[in-house]
Design a protein around this motif. Sequence first.
Motif: not given
Length: 219
Positions: A83-85, A105-107, A113-116
């Motif tokens: 969450l922290n940039p 993101r906030n878990v 998420l994009e991708g595999d």
Amino acid sequence: MMVTQKQVEAGQAVYTRRTLALYDFVVLGVSNPFIWKCPTRRLEEHYAQNLSANHLDVGVGTGYFLDRCRFPADTPRVALMDLNPDTLAFAARRIARYVPQTHRRNVLEPTALEGDRFDSVGLNYLLHCLPGSLAEKAMVFDHLKALMNPGAVIFGATLLQGDVPRSLLARGLMAAYNRKGIFANRADDLEVLQRELDRRFHDVSVEVVGCAALFSGRI
């Protein structure tokens, strides 16, 4: 318990560019071996035992463990979620050689998420910073399971209060961190951690080292 945005932000707000520059020395060099009684070397070993070449790290800190551990491939796929940039940027710079993907993101919230999907997910020293009881914040396991391949491993470490040995110094420091909102582990204990992992994963392992619990499990 209703978790507020203020509580969510409190657990990660202390990690600024200035404090991150001191984190490795203060937490990994001093607190781990002398207060929490969990040598950083043991956490490194835990990473090395579970890390895959298709890895997501959640609550990334300074990227210390990803920087020091050897991946089982020369060009691993590495993603960072926090969450922290500031922590995202700090860790991404540290492991720039792997060209990591970064996701703010906030878990505690469901995410995509994009991708595999991933073959390993690490969350080191994250749970004790999240608000709520351990049973409540175990929802992060559900959110992360959605990002994992079949047979993938989730692993990490968290600092507990119940069912683990704590010195007077550890008790005092944890109490201070809880008052400031940096930690939220007043009710976190080994029994609940084991139960929440067993509910969601198989091949679960939980090892107590000092007042830290090193855990892993597979889906």
